[in-house]
Scaffold this motif. Sequence first.
Motif, PDB file in Angstrom:
ATOM      1  N   MET A   1     -37.793  18.902  26.035  1.00 47.91           N
ATOM      2  CA  MET A   1     -37.463  17.726  26.805  1.00 47.91           C
ATOM      3  C   MET A   1     -38.062  17.867  28.202  1.00 47.91           C
ATOM      4  O   MET A   1     -37.982  18.903  28.826  1.00 47.91           O
ATOM      5  N   SER A   2     -38.649  16.806  28.679  1.00 50.51           N
ATOM      6  CA  SER A   2     -39.239  16.823  30.005  1.00 50.51           C
ATOM      7  C   SER A   2     -38.603  15.732  30.848  1.00 50.51           C
ATOM      8  O   SER A   2     -38.482  14.592  30.420  1.00 50.51           O
ATOM      9  N   ASN A   3     -38.143  16.105  32.018  1.00 49.48           N
ATOM     10  CA  ASN A   3     -37.569  15.153  32.966  1.00 49.48           C
ATOM     11  C   ASN A   3     -38.654  14.785  33.963  1.00 49.48           C
ATOM     12  O   ASN A   3     -39.134  15.634  34.699  1.00 49.48           O
ATOM     13  N   ASP A   4     -39.031  13.520  33.990  1.00 56.12           N
ATOM     14  CA  ASP A   4     -40.054  13.125  34.950  1.00 56.12           C
ATOM     15  C   ASP A   4     -39.706  11.811  35.637  1.00 56.12           C
ATOM     16  O   ASP A   4     -40.580  11.103  36.098  1.00 56.12           O
ATOM     17  N   GLY A   5     -38.421  11.515  35.743  1.00 58.93           N
ATOM     18  CA  GLY A   5     -37.983  10.315  36.437  1.00 58.93           C
ATOM     19  C   GLY A   5     -38.020  10.496  37.944  1.00 58.93           C
ATOM     20  O   GLY A   5     -38.251  11.603  38.455  1.00 58.93           O
ATOM     21  N   ILE A   8     -35.586  13.309  39.496  1.00 56.99           N
ATOM     22  CA  ILE A   8     -36.045  14.686  39.265  1.00 56.99           C
ATOM     23  C   ILE A   8     -37.287  14.976  40.101  1.00 56.99           C
ATOM     24  O   ILE A   8     -37.408  16.051  40.691  1.00 56.99           O
ATOM     25  N   ARG A   9     -38.199  14.026  40.187  1.00 59.18           N
ATOM     26  CA  ARG A   9     -39.412  14.238  41.008  1.00 59.18           C
ATOM     27  C   ARG A   9     -39.031  14.472  42.464  1.00 59.18           C
ATOM     28  O   ARG A   9     -39.595  15.350  43.130  1.00 59.18           O
ATOM     29  N   ALA A  16     -39.264  22.300  46.520  1.00 55.10           N
ATOM     30  CA  ALA A  16     -40.567  22.861  46.894  1.00 55.10           C
ATOM     31  C   ALA A  16     -40.703  22.938  48.416  1.00 55.10           C
ATOM     32  O   ALA A  16     -41.171  23.946  48.957  1.00 55.10           O
ATOM     33  N   ALA A  17     -40.277  21.894  49.112  1.00 53.87           N
ATOM     34  CA  ALA A  17     -40.364  21.876  50.577  1.00 53.87           C
ATOM     35  C   ALA A  17     -39.490  22.976  51.177  1.00 53.87           C
ATOM     36  O   ALA A  17     -39.893  23.647  52.138  1.00 53.87           O
ATOM     37  N   MET A  18     -38.298  23.169  50.622  1.00 55.95           N
ATOM     38  CA  MET A  18     -37.411  24.215  51.135  1.00 55.95           C
ATOM     39  C   MET A  18     -38.007  25.599  50.923  1.00 55.95           C
ATOM     40  O   MET A  18     -37.962  26.446  51.822  1.00 55.95           O
ATOM     41  N   ILE A  19     -38.578  25.829  49.759  1.00 54.53           N
ATOM     42  CA  ILE A  19     -39.188  27.127  49.476  1.00 54.53           C
ATOM     43  C   ILE A  19     -40.383  27.356  50.399  1.00 54.53           C
ATOM     44  O   ILE A  19     -40.574  28.456  50.921  1.00 54.53           O
ATOM     45  N   GLU A  20     -41.192  26.320  50.624  1.00 52.17           N
ATOM     46  CA  GLU A  20     -42.344  26.451  51.525  1.00 52.17           C
ATOM     47  C   GLU A  20     -41.897  26.779  52.948  1.00 52.17           C
ATOM     48  O   GLU A  20     -42.486  27.649  53.600  1.00 52.17           O
ATOM     49  N   GLU A  55     -31.825  12.238  35.058  1.00 50.06           N
ATOM     50  CA  GLU A  55     -31.736  11.367  36.230  1.00 50.06           C
ATOM     51  C   GLU A  55     -30.316  11.229  36.773  1.00 50.06           C
ATOM     52  O   GLU A  55     -30.119  10.765  37.887  1.00 50.06           O
ATOM     53  N   GLU A  56     -29.337  11.640  36.018  1.00 47.87           N
ATOM     54  CA  GLU A  56     -27.937  11.547  36.454  1.00 47.87           C
ATOM     55  C   GLU A  56     -27.425  12.848  37.054  1.00 47.87           C
ATOM     56  O   GLU A  56     -26.235  12.979  37.319  1.00 47.87           O
ATOM     57  N   LYS A  57     -28.317  13.790  37.298  1.00 44.01           N
ATOM     58  CA  LYS A  57     -27.893  15.100  37.795  1.00 44.01           C
ATOM     59  C   LYS A  57     -27.339  15.013  39.207  1.00 44.01           C
ATOM     60  O   LYS A  57     -27.717  14.161  39.989  1.00 44.01           O
ATOM     61  N   THR A  58     -26.426  15.913  39.493  1.00 38.98           N
ATOM     62  CA  THR A  58     -25.948  16.078  40.858  1.00 38.98           C
ATOM     63  C   THR A  58     -26.911  17.029  41.553  1.00 38.98           C
ATOM     64  O   THR A  58     -27.869  17.515  40.947  1.00 38.98           O
ATOM     65  N   THR A  59     -26.652  17.324  42.808  1.00 39.58           N
ATOM     66  CA  THR A  59     -27.417  18.392  43.434  1.00 39.58           C
ATOM     67  C   THR A  59     -26.980  19.685  42.734  1.00 39.58           C
ATOM     68  O   THR A  59     -25.848  19.791  42.262  1.00 39.58           O
TER      69      THR A  59
END
Length: 115
Positions: A1-5, A8-9, A16-20, A55-59
């Motif tokens: 399964m791939s989440n690309d909504g 999720i994006r 990614a910004a936090m890790i950078e 797409e319904e995920k919380t943080t």
Amino acid sequence: MSNDGPRIRREKRTVAAMIELYCEEQHDSPDGLCAECRTLHDYAMQRLERCPFGEEKTTCVDCAVHCYKPAMRERVRVVMRTAGPRMIWRHPVLAVRHVLDGRRLNARTKTPNTK
């Protein structure tokens, strides 16, 4: 399964910004992410792609299902503790959206955000 909504994006961009930000401050790697932070980034992206809530995920901090291995979860926690406060200056839109996502979804599920 791939989440690309869109949710999720956006979560991927935020993580990614936090890790950078963290890597830039802590490891001063001249060529982008150091190997340790690249591993964490790739792991976080994989976890988001496989998130069962889509797409319904919380943080992630408020999620009932902790899909990160304990060691990786602690690494992400350190990254977020360091980079989170700096996000408002470097990536204000992502930072505000992340906070709003957590509050909006917590209100919908009536889960108190006690963290």
